[in-house]
Write a protein that holds these residues in place. Structure first.
Motif, PDB file in Angstrom:
ATOM      1  N   ALA A 254      -9.188 -36.428 -24.136  1.00 11.91           N
ATOM      2  CA  ALA A 254      -8.169 -37.466 -24.294  1.00 11.91           C
ATOM      3  C   ALA A 254      -6.908 -37.091 -23.518  1.00 11.91           C
ATOM      4  O   ALA A 254      -6.322 -37.931 -22.809  1.00 11.91           O
ATOM      5  CB  ALA A 254      -7.849 -37.666 -25.768  1.00 11.91           C
ATOM      6  N   SER A 255      -6.494 -35.808 -23.607  1.00 13.65           N
ATOM      7  CA  SER A 255      -5.275 -35.376 -22.905  1.00 13.65           C
ATOM      8  C   SER A 255      -5.448 -35.474 -21.401  1.00 13.65           C
ATOM      9  O   SER A 255      -4.528 -35.897 -20.684  1.00 13.65           O
ATOM     10  CB  SER A 255      -4.923 -33.934 -23.234  1.00 13.65           C
ATOM     11  OG  SER A 255      -5.154 -33.652 -24.570  1.00 13.65           O
TER      12      SER A 255
ATOM     13  N   VAL B 280      -0.803 -46.302 -25.840  1.00 15.13           N
ATOM     14  CA  VAL B 280      -1.771 -45.335 -26.368  1.00 15.13           C
ATOM     15  C   VAL B 280      -1.401 -43.923 -25.912  1.00 15.13           C
ATOM     16  O   VAL B 280      -1.459 -42.960 -26.676  1.00 15.13           O
ATOM     17  CB  VAL B 280      -3.201 -45.693 -25.925  1.00 15.13           C
ATOM     18  CG1 VAL B 280      -4.179 -44.609 -26.341  1.00 15.13           C
ATOM     19  CG2 VAL B 280      -3.620 -47.020 -26.518  1.00 15.13           C
ATOM     20  N   VAL B 281      -0.988 -43.799 -24.644  1.00 15.18           N
ATOM     21  CA  VAL B 281      -0.546 -42.498 -24.135  1.00 15.18           C
ATOM     22  C   VAL B 281       0.689 -42.036 -24.908  1.00 15.18           C
ATOM     23  O   VAL B 281       0.802 -40.864 -25.280  1.00 15.18           O
ATOM     24  CB  VAL B 281      -0.261 -42.568 -22.619  1.00 15.18           C
ATOM     25  CG1 VAL B 281       0.326 -41.260 -22.116  1.00 15.18           C
ATOM     26  CG2 VAL B 281      -1.524 -42.907 -21.858  1.00 15.18           C
TER      27      VAL B 281
ATOM     28  N   LEU C 143      -0.391 -40.630 -28.103  1.00 14.38           N
ATOM     29  CA  LEU C 143      -1.079 -39.356 -27.882  1.00 14.38           C
ATOM     30  C   LEU C 143      -0.081 -38.212 -27.643  1.00 14.38           C
ATOM     31  O   LEU C 143      -0.261 -37.100 -28.135  1.00 14.38           O
ATOM     32  CB  LEU C 143      -2.031 -39.483 -26.695  1.00 14.38           C
ATOM     33  CG  LEU C 143      -2.812 -38.214 -26.357  1.00 14.38           C
ATOM     34  CD1 LEU C 143      -3.902 -37.971 -27.377  1.00 14.38           C
ATOM     35  CD2 LEU C 143      -3.407 -38.295 -24.967  1.00 14.38           C
TER      36      LEU C 143
ATOM     37  N   ALA D 214      -5.382 -39.077 -20.379  1.00 17.55           N
ATOM     38  CA  ALA D 214      -4.015 -39.562 -20.571  1.00 17.55           C
ATOM     39  C   ALA D 214      -3.100 -39.025 -19.475  1.00 17.55           C
ATOM     40  O   ALA D 214      -2.206 -39.740 -18.989  1.00 17.55           O
ATOM     41  CB  ALA D 214      -3.492 -39.149 -21.941  1.00 17.55           C
TER      42      ALA D 214
ATOM     43  N   ILE E 147      -8.098 -55.258 -26.481  1.00 15.33           N
ATOM     44  CA  ILE E 147      -9.279 -54.770 -27.211  1.00 15.33           C
ATOM     45  C   ILE E 147      -9.977 -55.827 -28.060  1.00 15.33           C
ATOM     46  O   ILE E 147     -11.169 -55.726 -28.308  1.00 15.33           O
ATOM     47  CB  ILE E 147      -8.944 -53.552 -28.108  1.00 15.33           C
ATOM     48  CG1 ILE E 147      -7.785 -53.885 -29.029  1.00 15.33           C
ATOM     49  CG2 ILE E 147      -8.641 -52.341 -27.257  1.00 15.33           C
ATOM     50  CD1 ILE E 147      -7.700 -52.904 -30.191  1.00 15.33           C
TER      51      ILE E 147
ATOM     52  N   LEU F 208     -10.236 -39.738 -28.574  1.00 16.93           N
ATOM     53  CA  LEU F 208      -9.482 -39.249 -29.731  1.00 16.93           C
ATOM     54  C   LEU F 208     -10.292 -39.381 -31.000  1.00 16.93           C
ATOM     55  O   LEU F 208     -10.291 -38.501 -31.861  1.00 16.93           O
ATOM     56  CB  LEU F 208      -8.196 -40.069 -29.888  1.00 16.93           C
ATOM     57  CG  LEU F 208      -6.960 -39.552 -29.205  1.00 16.93           C
ATOM     58  CD1 LEU F 208      -5.795 -40.485 -29.466  1.00 16.93           C
ATOM     59  CD2 LEU F 208      -6.633 -38.157 -29.723  1.00 16.93           C
TER      60      LEU F 208
ATOM     61  N   PHE G  42      -9.876 -33.789 -28.161  1.00 21.85           N
ATOM     62  CA  PHE G  42      -8.480 -33.812 -27.720  1.00 21.85           C
ATOM     63  C   PHE G  42      -8.298 -33.409 -26.259  1.00 21.85           C
ATOM     64  O   PHE G  42      -7.509 -34.023 -25.550  1.00 21.85           O
ATOM     65  CB  PHE G  42      -7.614 -32.933 -28.624  1.00 21.85           C
ATOM     66  CG  PHE G  42      -7.279 -33.586 -29.927  1.00 21.85           C
ATOM     67  CD1 PHE G  42      -6.055 -34.213 -30.102  1.00 21.85           C
ATOM     68  CD2 PHE G  42      -8.191 -33.610 -30.968  1.00 21.85           C
ATOM     69  CE1 PHE G  42      -5.741 -34.843 -31.298  1.00 21.85           C
ATOM     70  CE2 PHE G  42      -7.888 -34.236 -32.168  1.00 21.85           C
ATOM     71  CZ  PHE G  42      -6.662 -34.860 -32.331  1.00 21.85           C
TER      72      PHE G  42
ATOM     73  N   PHE H  36       1.906 -51.726 -31.548  1.00 18.00           N
ATOM     74  CA  PHE H  36       0.542 -51.591 -32.044  1.00 18.00           C
ATOM     75  C   PHE H  36      -0.151 -50.337 -31.516  1.00 18.00           C
ATOM     76  O   PHE H  36      -0.534 -49.456 -32.287  1.00 18.00           O
ATOM     77  CB  PHE H  36      -0.251 -52.855 -31.687  1.00 18.00           C
ATOM     78  CG  PHE H  36      -1.695 -52.790 -32.051  1.00 18.00           C
ATOM     79  CD1 PHE H  36      -2.086 -52.850 -33.370  1.00 18.00           C
ATOM     80  CD2 PHE H  36      -2.666 -52.659 -31.075  1.00 18.00           C
ATOM     81  CE1 PHE H  36      -3.421 -52.782 -33.728  1.00 18.00           C
ATOM     82  CE2 PHE H  36      -4.002 -52.581 -31.414  1.00 18.00           C
ATOM     83  CZ  PHE H  36      -4.385 -52.644 -32.744  1.00 18.00           C
TER      84      PHE H  36
ATOM     85  N   ILE I  30      -9.140 -43.531 -23.832  1.00 17.33           N
ATOM     86  CA  ILE I  30      -8.388 -42.432 -24.440  1.00 17.33           C
ATOM     87  C   ILE I  30      -8.578 -42.456 -25.954  1.00 17.33           C
ATOM     88  O   ILE I  30      -8.826 -41.430 -26.591  1.00 17.33           O
ATOM     89  CB  ILE I  30      -6.885 -42.549 -24.085  1.00 17.33           C
ATOM     90  CG1 ILE I  30      -6.695 -42.450 -22.577  1.00 17.33           C
ATOM     91  CG2 ILE I  30      -6.075 -41.487 -24.807  1.00 17.33           C
ATOM     92  CD1 ILE I  30      -5.275 -42.744 -22.126  1.00 17.33           C
ATOM     93  N   PHE I  31      -8.513 -43.662 -26.494  1.00 20.20           N
ATOM     94  CA  PHE I  31      -8.656 -43.825 -27.938  1.00 20.20           C
ATOM     95  C   PHE I  31     -10.040 -43.382 -28.411  1.00 20.20           C
ATOM     96  O   PHE I  31     -10.179 -42.728 -29.440  1.00 20.20           O
ATOM     97  CB  PHE I  31      -8.433 -45.296 -28.301  1.00 20.20           C
ATOM     98  CG  PHE I  31      -7.740 -45.459 -29.596  1.00 20.20           C
ATOM     99  CD1 PHE I  31      -6.371 -45.658 -29.638  1.00 20.20           C
ATOM    100  CD2 PHE I  31      -8.439 -45.402 -30.779  1.00 20.20           C
ATOM    101  CE1 PHE I  31      -5.719 -45.783 -30.834  1.00 20.20           C
ATOM    102  CE2 PHE I  31      -7.794 -45.530 -31.994  1.00 20.20           C
ATOM    103  CZ  PHE I  31      -6.430 -45.721 -32.024  1.00 20.20           C
TER     104      PHE I  31
ATOM    105  N   TYR J 146      -3.164 -52.460 -24.189  1.00 20.39           N
ATOM    106  CA  TYR J 146      -4.177 -52.051 -25.148  1.00 20.39           C
ATOM    107  C   TYR J 146      -4.377 -53.129 -26.224  1.00 20.39           C
ATOM    108  O   TYR J 146      -5.443 -53.714 -26.340  1.00 20.39           O
ATOM    109  CB  TYR J 146      -3.774 -50.718 -25.781  1.00 20.39           C
ATOM    110  CG  TYR J 146      -4.670 -50.268 -26.902  1.00 20.39           C
ATOM    111  CD1 TYR J 146      -5.948 -49.803 -26.636  1.00 20.39           C
ATOM    112  CD2 TYR J 146      -4.241 -50.308 -28.226  1.00 20.39           C
ATOM    113  CE1 TYR J 146      -6.781 -49.398 -27.666  1.00 20.39           C
ATOM    114  CE2 TYR J 146      -5.065 -49.900 -29.261  1.00 20.39           C
ATOM    115  CZ  TYR J 146      -6.330 -49.444 -28.977  1.00 20.39           C
ATOM    116  OH  TYR J 146      -7.142 -49.045 -29.999  1.00 20.39           O
ATOM    117  N   GLY J 147      -3.313 -53.415 -26.970  1.00 21.14           N
ATOM    118  CA  GLY J 147      -3.427 -54.298 -28.137  1.00 21.14           C
ATOM    119  C   GLY J 147      -4.000 -55.667 -27.818  1.00 21.14           C
ATOM    120  O   GLY J 147      -4.873 -56.166 -28.525  1.00 21.14           O
TER     121      GLY J 147
ATOM    122  N   SER K 220      -7.008 -47.388 -21.595  1.00 19.27           N
ATOM    123  CA  SER K 220      -6.310 -47.016 -22.834  1.00 19.27           C
ATOM    124  C   SER K 220      -7.298 -46.869 -23.970  1.00 19.27           C
ATOM    125  O   SER K 220      -7.177 -45.980 -24.819  1.00 19.27           O
ATOM    126  CB  SER K 220      -5.294 -48.084 -23.231  1.00 19.27           C
ATOM    127  OG  SER K 220      -4.486 -48.414 -22.164  1.00 19.27           O
TER     128      SER K 220
END
Lengths: 276, 290
Positions: free
Chosen positions: B258-259, A112-113, A116, B262, B229, B250, B255, A215, B246-247, B225-226, B243
């Motif tokens: 999120a930054s 995800v990072v 981003l 991150a 979730i 977003l 932003f 993903f 952050i999403f 993440y994948g 993770s």
């Protein structure tokens, strides 16, 4: 086993049986059954239903985009991986270790990072994004963005496979080639490539597996537009969230099949290397 | 940064500068590698650092210590810790069984160990979520004894454990294979019990590899993440991983937040990467008799 066998730890039949039994049981529960479930679910509406799910227009679009992404990412990372491996195993120079650590970054950073990072730079209010926007070039939320993050996420694989092998093989053969007057390309083609081909192949297979299956990073930069920026893994998520479970597993079964081929390829490559 | 490289260099430099570089392609491969690494890795990372740095310390601190975000650090770190501890035990068991014993199906077992690396995380995610759902194969059985996995932090642990299975197995396996049998055989023939020999002789050689594998598994789990979730339920303060956090920011078009989050995650994982690399370097040196 010509030497008389000494007793070692865990040799007694009971311990042996207990450990093997536990290991097999846990592996079946943790790894094998999930694999079985994917195909059972995918085929739960019969073969006709399966074919219908795979041949769905959006699924075919997702397969197409995924193939395009892999076709662009894999060759690029293969070339980079070979050059980087050549650089760090054939020459000594200050900063060599820094390079080999830098190349591990994509393994350490959350996907995800990773997504981003690219969104911030190339998105509509990032530096590069604003500049490109003046020329009407949009990279994020379209396929080039997907390719870019996939390149980021998969760039270590080839180099990681090649570096230990090339280090161990040393450079005597290539040096002899130079003395005999070979050009750089001849050297690579006739000496290096035959020596590293199996590791290179495996690196490429790993790159491909990850490129096809990425993903998190892709989902940040894609925008999930059906038929346009939906890769196969994103499509799996979309179907699953639409409660089309069978459809999701049908699409997932294609990715699982690629994963299985990757495992078979690894077994073959290891077998070939052990015969050399 | 290159201090690690300078220690042994002067002597080698003499020999190489005397003969010049024999092999061709130094300039070309250096150019391509630096260009690629700068463009693909360093430029985007610099972008994030500047973005997060540009928001001012107070706002940065406010965003990264938001209670919901702090809760997600905790959930992620604890789940990753539990998952990597499980993998230390499971990985040691698998490595041991694969190296020490011969039995039918062993090659299959060995091959399937890498499945979590080969299988896309989203596929792992929906598969685990389905297995552990209320009427899934495992969920049904577990609910009878009152254990709920889907939509709980336990689900996060299972997803993280699944995706990082190969790390410990593959770091311990080679060490076990190259273990010299003499000490072990001597101890056994002198009548020490298996448990004693394992604790006193085998474990001291194996633990650095176990720690390395466990740390790699932990680092991987922090960013997962994948796979997570789909099974986690993702309810704020309870089962939201970092993770995902952050999403979420977003998707709110926040932003800066999120930054900032991150940046925290990235710096943590880079430090972890550096520590693991230094540790591995030391430990390899010791293995090679340095």
């Amino acid at each position: 086993m010509a030497t008389p066998k000494h007793r070692r730890v865990g040799d007694s039949p009971m311990v042996r049986r207990l450990l093997i039994g536990t290991a097999v049981l846990l592996t079946v529960l943790l790894l094998f059954m999930p694999l079985v479930l994917i195909f059972v679910q995918a085929l739960s509406e019969g073969w006709a239903g399966y074919a219908g799910n795979i041949l769905d227009d959006y699924t075919l679009d997702a397969i197409g985009l995924t193939l395009v992404v892999a076709l662009m990412t894999v060759p690029l990372n293969m070339v980079f991986g070979v050059f980087l491996a050549w650089l760090v195993t054939r020459f000594r120079f200050p900063g060599r270790k820094v390079l080999t650590t830098l190349i591990d970054i994509p393994f350490a950073v959350s996907p995800v990072v990773a997504g981003l990072l690219y969104l911030l730079l190339y998105g509509s209010n990032g530096w590069a994004g604003q500049w490109l926007g003046e020329y009407d070039i949009q990279l994020m939320f379209s396929w080039p963005g997907i390719v870019m993050v996939t390149v980021f996420v998969t760039c270590p694989f080839v180099a990681r496979e090649l570096i230990p092998l090339m280090q161990q093989q040393g450079s005597e053969e290539e040096e002899a080639g130079v003395v005999l007057g070979a050009s750089g390309w001849q050297l690579f083609r006739r000496i290096t490539l035959p020596n590293i081909r199996w590791a290179l192949l495996y690196g490429v297979i790993l790159t491909n597996a990850r490129a096809v299956g990425e993903f998190g990073a892709v989902s940040v930069v894609s925008g999930n537009i059906r038929g346009e920026t939906n890769t196969l893994p994103l499509h799996v998520e979309l179907l699953y969230q639409d409660y089309n479970i069978v459809g999701a597993f049908a699409a997932a079964s294609l990715l699982a099949a690629i994963a299985l081929l990757t495992l078979v390829a690894k077994a073959i490559v290891e077998w070939r290397q052990s015969r050399v | 940064m290159s201090t690690t490289d300078t220690s042994g260099r002067p002597a080698k430099r003499l020999s190489t500068s005397g003969t010049k570089r024999v092999l061709p392609g130094f300039g070309l491969s250096l150019g391509i590698s630096l260009f690629f690494i700068s463009l693909v890795l360093l430029l985007p990372i610099t972008g994030l650092v500047i973005r997060a740095g540009g928001m001012g310390w107070e706002q940065f601190w406010f965003v990264v210590t938001d209670p919901r975000v702090v809760a997600s650090y905790k959930v992620t770190a604890l789940a990753a810790l539990a998952a990597s501890l499980f993998n230390c035990v499971f990985g040691l068991l698998m490595a041991w069984v694969l190296v020490r014993y011969e039995f039918p199906g062993k090659r299959f077992l060995d091959a399937i160990m890498d499945l979590p690396f080969a299988l896309p995380t989203a596929v792992a995610g929906i598969t685990l979520a389905t297995l552990f759902s209320e009427n899934g194969w495992y969920g049904q059985l577990l609910s009878q004894i009152g254990i709920e996995v889907a939509f709980t932090p336990l689900g996060i642990v299972i997803a993280m454990a699944f995706t990082s299975v190969p790390f410990v197995v593959r770091t311990v396996q080679p060490v076990l294979e190259e273990l010299a049998p003499e000490d072990e055989e001597a101890a056994v023939s002198l009548g020490a019990s298996d448990a004693t020999v394992f604790r006193r002789i085998l474990f001291p050689t194996l633990w650095p590899a176990i720690v390395t594998g466990g740390a790699l598994s932990f680092a991987r789990s922090l960013g997962e993440y994948g796979a997570v979730i789909f099974i986690a339920g993702n309810s704020p303060y309870v089962s939201e991983v970092i993770s995902l956090m952050i999403f979420v920011r977003l998707e709110e078009y926040d932003f800066p937040a999120a930054s900032a989050i991150a940046a925290v995650v990235m710096v943590t994982s880079l430090i972890l990467l550096l520590v693991i690399n230094v540790w591995q370097g030391r430990y390899l040196k010791r293995l090679n008799g340095g």
